[in-house]
Scaffold this motif. Structure first.
Motif, short mmCIF file in Angstrom:
data_model
loop_
_atom_site.label_atom_id
_atom_site.label_comp_id
_atom_site.label_asym_id
_atom_site.label_seq_id
_atom_site.Cartn_x
_atom_site.Cartn_y
_atom_site.Cartn_z
N VAL A 748 0.91 -1.12 -0.03
CA VAL A 748 0.00 -0.09 -0.02
C VAL A 748 0.89 1.25 0.07
N VAL A 749 1.93 1.19 0.58
CA VAL A 749 2.91 2.44 0.96
C VAL A 749 3.38 2.90 -0.71
N ILE A 752 0.38 4.23 -2.83
CA ILE A 752 0.23 5.62 -2.31
C ILE A 752 1.11 6.40 -2.99
N LEU A 753 2.30 5.91 -3.13
CA LEU A 753 3.57 6.80 -3.49
C LEU A 753 3.51 7.19 -5.06
N THR A 761 4.66 12.98 -4.97
CA THR A 761 6.05 12.12 -5.37
C THR A 761 6.50 13.11 -6.44
#
Lengths: 962, 115
Positions: A748-749, A752-753, A761
């Motif tokens: 998930v991280v 998200i990025l 980002t």
């Protein structure tokens, strides 16, 4: 629809041309001139295409939605008035482009000049075509800025720089006033749309904010059009190249102010205040400009004050108001543009051919350049308002308007007399211009031997003079229809058609003209002998120069007072500033939490494993040790800083943040290497600073410790209070639930990025790129401190043989690690979308792979074998990321929308293939490039230092030999 | 665990702030690094502490968000780590240039008694 597009093209084409021109090589004079000329011609053709529509009294509109919620739309609007004005701007622009091609020196950066000229044309057209009054202000300011750049085009000259600064300060100040007035108008009317504003004149005039709005509005218009007392920037702007003076500072930009006055006359005018201020200031400027003009010795200075005076005339007409005055004002705008642009171009020719613009040195030029002289004489006659020329017609109209009854005040009664006096002075300075420059004895001490200029310089002048004559003889069939349409566009369809006639019979205005010409001739004859020996200005008044007062004010406002205030309330020292920063943060945190702070009754607590406690005992010790030793034992501090970093990294790993742990670990490696490389150039602190042992230093340290303790305790308490609170439903849950379905990844991280918050980002990698380039740029001119230039003591002690065998086994292992690290990097990259890893981690790993090579051997060895082009990596990274983002547009999605899909590859199996991965590839390339760039740039310093040392040794040897 | 971490954040922040207020530029650099650890941990802890449940989702099926670590602070901190490396590098270069230019490593470019 086609019309809307054409209008948008008309408004934006000059800007596009401007950007294009900036890419030309420095010497591409011909190509730059052609590009500019063709752009303007295309604009003129578009305008011609609109002619039928405009003739029927309609207006064309184009709307581009920008921020609808703020009523901020980029809208363009073309009606009769702006059509005429835009045509004028484009026509004069084409002539100036032709003229500048011969006028400017081959050494000037011509593409830049033309790019600025095009940007100006775009901004000027923007003012004319804006359908939204806020956008109008934007273009208005843009003309100020481009004018600044153009006046300062020959930035080597101090006069050009000063003139540019004064012009910018004055016009930008006015622009600020204009912005405020437009905001007020928007508030009063409830809309920023130009048509609605123009239709709401009664609402604006009856509003209690009318006076404020009017004054702010006039501040903008008067500064731009160089009205008294802001007139002095215009003569200063004459330091610009003459094509610029002809284009911006006589024919077009300075007319933006009067354009605005005429345009907004229906909305803001028709009140006693308007009449008093606008007509009053106009008449004052008309008179002052004409009087000063007579006494100037510089040819361009004379023309500049004459321009001021004519702008005053137009302003006065706008102040009178009413269809006939507006008609005359628009007419005079066109006429003045024609004769004044041609005169400026003539002044440029004279300057170009003789090397001087000083009228005291010039003379007898009719014998050496007869054609130019005849053209100039005709144009000057038009300026003086002699019959059968265009200037005569509009001046007659002005006289007629001055005689007309307006409101019976003293100003109204004085108008005819003031007009005649100003007319007389304008005849006198016209005489002076002609007689001193073209007649009399031929001077012998000119810097150059004058002769006729090249055709390309004379042609635009000839064209403009021809216009003056044709309009002067046949006004009714040439310009009258366009003027009537323009007047109707301003006043409304009800405006009566005006007929321009050359002969009205013997009437008041004609008599006034005759008196003006006779008195003017007498004035000239009476003063001709004394003026060249007098000061540059009218008697007595030349002591009272507005420019001097302004200079004094500028000095006070921009230098003395700020410095005095700064001395009182600020400091150049960093420490007090940081202290204030920390204390302010502390104060705000305490103030906002005061009274409402509480710690949860049912705290969310995890039983601490002993290892975690042990870990942070070490971590805290490391942090404190670093703080203690950072002054005298930098290396020890650096090592313990790394220790604290590693504990942080372990904490991330422990608390379910594998991505953070990986990134932190890798970044820790490069940070430590970076600081180590930096330590090489930071000379050892040898002696203890005696002052440190004294009481004041101890008190300072104690005070800072209290501040630090307060800050640290505060953040600890805050962290504890939040950590122990139960978790509420938040946006993170949405990301968790949708990462796989929407983003096609299970990590998930990373999703998200590179997907959900990819735009953030994108911004961050841009920051990274900027920082890396800044570091690189700073190091290119880096001069290390004198103490650290020598070879370090450690290297001197080891012999050359020892150095090659230094850490031999580890260095071989490190060399062999290269492919392994690349593999690890690729591994991090490809698993990133589903498992911990990703572009950031992969990029730093790759950078470490290169770094290890540098560490294992030396810079020369590595660079003989591997070519790393970090800047290209960064560039491609940014391009890939941008292209991925733009790719979404092709499919009709917003910027950076990602698409996810799993692809089945033989042998390897299911592979995630999201466009987000492409974006991640961009992130990877950029992070790697930036990291390598920074590290390599600092590593290269030792090479440079070696070279410096060698050069100095050579110098010393030479000295000895000598 | 929460108590230990918050004390740790406090110690890191105290050391960081104290160094930030020191006169030597290397002290300030180390201080900024320590402070960035503290702030990163602080932001990270805003998502509460969840040992042993990284935010790696199953492929398909129902997702119960309460059992996973909060990914948002992690994403915030991840970029912050890289950016703080960049600012450290920038500050280091400014430090070196200033040392070369002024002959002192005082943050103001001159010693206290010279001012």
């Amino acid at each position: 629809m086609a019309e809307q597009n054409l209008l948008t093209i008309l408004a934006l084409a000059p800007f596009a041309a401007s950007l294009l021109l900036l890419t030309y090589p420095h010497n591409a004079l011909r190509a730059a001139a052609w590009t500019s000329g063709l752009t303007l011609t295309a604009g003129l053709l578009i305008l011609l295409g609109f002619r039928d529509l405009i003739q029927s009294g309609e207006s064309v509109r184009a709307n581009i939605q920008w921020i609808p919620s703020l009523q901020l739309n980029i809208s363009f609007r073309l009606d009769g008035f702006s059509w005429l004005f835009a045509a004028l701007v484009l026509c004069i622009g084409i002539l100036v482009v032709i003229y500048a091609r011969s006028y400017m020196d081959g050494q000037d950066r011509m593409p830049r000049f033309y790019a600025l000229l095009m940007a100006f044309t775009g901004a000027m057209q923007g003012i004319l075509l804006s359908g939204n009054i806020l956008i109008l202000v934007v273009f208005w300011e843009l003309t100020s800025i481009v004018s600044f750049l153009l006046i300062g085009f020959w930035h080597q000259s101090a006069a050009a720089r000063d003139g540019a600064r004064t012009a910018l300060l004055i016009t930008a100040l006015g622009g600020l006033g204009l912005l405020l007035s437009m905001l007020l108008i928007g508030y009063i009317v409830g809309s920023y749309d130009l048509e609605q504003v123009l239709a709401s004149g009664d609402v604006i005039r009856s509003h209690h904010l009318y006076e404020v709005t009017l004054v702010l509005f006039l501040l903008g218009a008067f500064t731009k059009s160089a009205q008294f007392p802001f007139h002095f920037w215009l003569p200063g702007a004459m330091a610009a190249p003459t094509p610029v003076s002809a284009y911006l500072h006589s024919a077009t930009m300075v007319k933006a102010g009067v354009f605005l006055l005429i345009r907004f006359e229906p909305a803001l005018g028709r009140t006693p205040e308007w009449f008093y201020i606008v007509a009053g200031v106009g008449m004052l400027t008309l008179l002052t400009g004409a009087v000063i003009s007579l006494f100037r010795h510089d040819l361009k200075g004379l023309l500049a004050y004459s321009t001021i005076s004519h702008l005053g005339l137009i302003t006065a007409l706008a102040g009178f108001g009413g269809p006939a005055a507006i008609f005359a004002a628009i007419f005079h705008i066109c006429n003045h543009a024609a004769f004044k642009a041609s005169l400026f171009m003539t002044a440029g020719i004279i300057d170009h051919e003789t090397g001087t613009r000083d009228m005291r040195k010039l003379g007898g030029l009719i014998r050496v350049m007869p054609v130019t002289a005849v053209l100039a004489i005709v144009a000057t006659a038009a300026m003086a308002g002699l019959p059968l020329l265009n200037g005569f017609l509009s001046k007659e109209m002005f006289f007629a308007e001055a005689v007309e009854w307006h409101d019976g005040t003293w100003l109204d009664d004085a108008l005819p007399y003031l007009a005649v006096v100003a007319g007389a002075f304008s005849v006198a300075y016209s005489w002076r211009l002609i007689v001193t420059v073209f007649f009399g004895p031929t001077p012998t001490d000119l810097p150059k031997t004058p002769h006729e200029p090249p055709n390309a310089m004379r042609l635009p002048v000839a064209f403009l003079v021809a216009v003056c004559v044709i309009v002067g003889i046949l006004p009714a069939i040439t310009i009258e229809p366009a003027l009537n349409i323009a007047t109707r566009a301003v006043i409304g369809p009800g405006a009566p058609a005006v007929h321009i006639a050359i002969w009205h019979g013997i009437n008041g205005p004609l008599l006034m003209s005759v008196i003006a010409i006779l008195v003017g001739t007498y004035l000239f004859l009476a003063t001709a002998r004394s003026i060249p020996f007098g000061p540059e200005g009218p008697p007595i008044f030349h002591h009272l120069r507005a420019a001097k007062i302004y200079d004094w004010l500028e000095l006070q406002f921009s230098w003395r007072w700020p410095r005095a205030i700064f001395k009182r309330i600020s400091t150049e020292q960093l420490q007090p500033q940081l202290r204030v920063l920390v204390l302010t943060a502390l104060l705000f945190a305490v103030a906002s939490l005061w009274g409402s702070f509480n710690i949860s009754n049912t705290p969310r607590l995890h039983q601490p494993p002993p290892a975690f406690l042990l870990m942070w005992t070490v971590g805290a010790a490391c942090a404190m040790f670093a703080a203690w030793q950072a002054k005298y034992h930098r290396f020890a501090a650096l090592v313990s800083l790394g220790g604290a970093g590693l504990i942080t990294c372990l904490t991330f790993a422990w608390l379910s943040a594998p991505d953070l742990a990986v990134t932190q670990l890798l970044v820790e490696v490069v940070t430590t290497v970076l600081l180590l490389l930096g330590l090489r150039w930071l000379p050892k602190r040898r002696e203890e600073i005696a002052e440190d042992k004294l009481l004041p230093a101890k008190i300072r340290r104690f005070r800072d410790f209290i501040i630090a303790l307060a800050g640290g305790t505060g953040i600890a308490v805050l962290a504890y209070a939040i950590m122990t609170r139960p978790l509420v439903i938040n946006i993170g849950d949405w990301f968790l639930g949708n990462a796989y379905y929407e983003g096609g990844g299970t990590n998930v991280v990373n999703v998200i990025l590179v997907d959900f918050r990819a735009f953030d980002t994108y911004g961050e990698i841009c920051v990274l790129a900027i920082v890396a380039l800044t570091v690189y740029a700073l190091l290119r001119r880096f001069r290390p401190s004198a103490e650290s230039v020598e070879t370090p003591a450690q290297q001197m002690q080891t012999s050359a043989q020892n150095a090659t065998d230094y850490l031999y086994v580890p260095s071989v292992i490190m060399l062999w690690m290269f492919p392994v690290l690349i593999l690890v990097s690729a591994y991090f990259f490809f698993r990133g979308h589903d498992l911990p890893g990703g572009g950031f981690a992969a990029g730093v790993t790759m950078a470490i792979a290169f770094l290890v090579q540098y560490l294992a051997t030396n810079v020369r060895w590595v660079e003989a074998r591997i070519t790393v082009l970090p800047i290209r990596w960064m560039g491609f990274g940014l391009l890939i990321a941008t292209a991925t983002g733009l790719g979404a547009w092709i499919f009709g999605y917003p910027f950076l929308t990602a698409y996810a899909q799993y692809v089945h590859l033989p042998v390897i199996g299911q592979v995630p293939a999201a466009t987000a991965m492409l974006f991640d590839l961009g992130v990877f390339a950029l992070v790697m490039g930036a990291t390598v760039l920074m590290l390599v740039a600092i590593a290269h310093q030792s090479l440079r230092a070696n070279r410096l040392r060698e050069i100095e040794e050579e110098k010393a040897d030479k000295k000895e030999a000598a | 665990m929460e108590l230990i971490l918050s004390i740790a954040i406090g110690v890191l922040a105290t050391s960081g702030i104290w160094l930030l207020l020191r006169p030597r530029s290397f002290q300030v650099i180390v201080g900024l690094c320590l402070l960035s650890y503290a702030v990163n941990l602080f932001i990270f802890s805003m998502g509460r502490l969840t040992p042993g449940r990284p935010a790696i989702m199953p492929k398909g099926g129902f997702v119960d968000p309460t059992i996973y670590a909060d990914p948002l602070p992690q994403a915030l901190v991840l970029t912050a780590i890289v950016i703080s490396f960049a600012t450290t590098a920038l500050f280091l270069v400014v430090l070196l240039a200033s040392r070369g230019l002024t002959g002192t490593d005082h943050v103001d470019g001159k010693e206290r008694d010279q001012s």
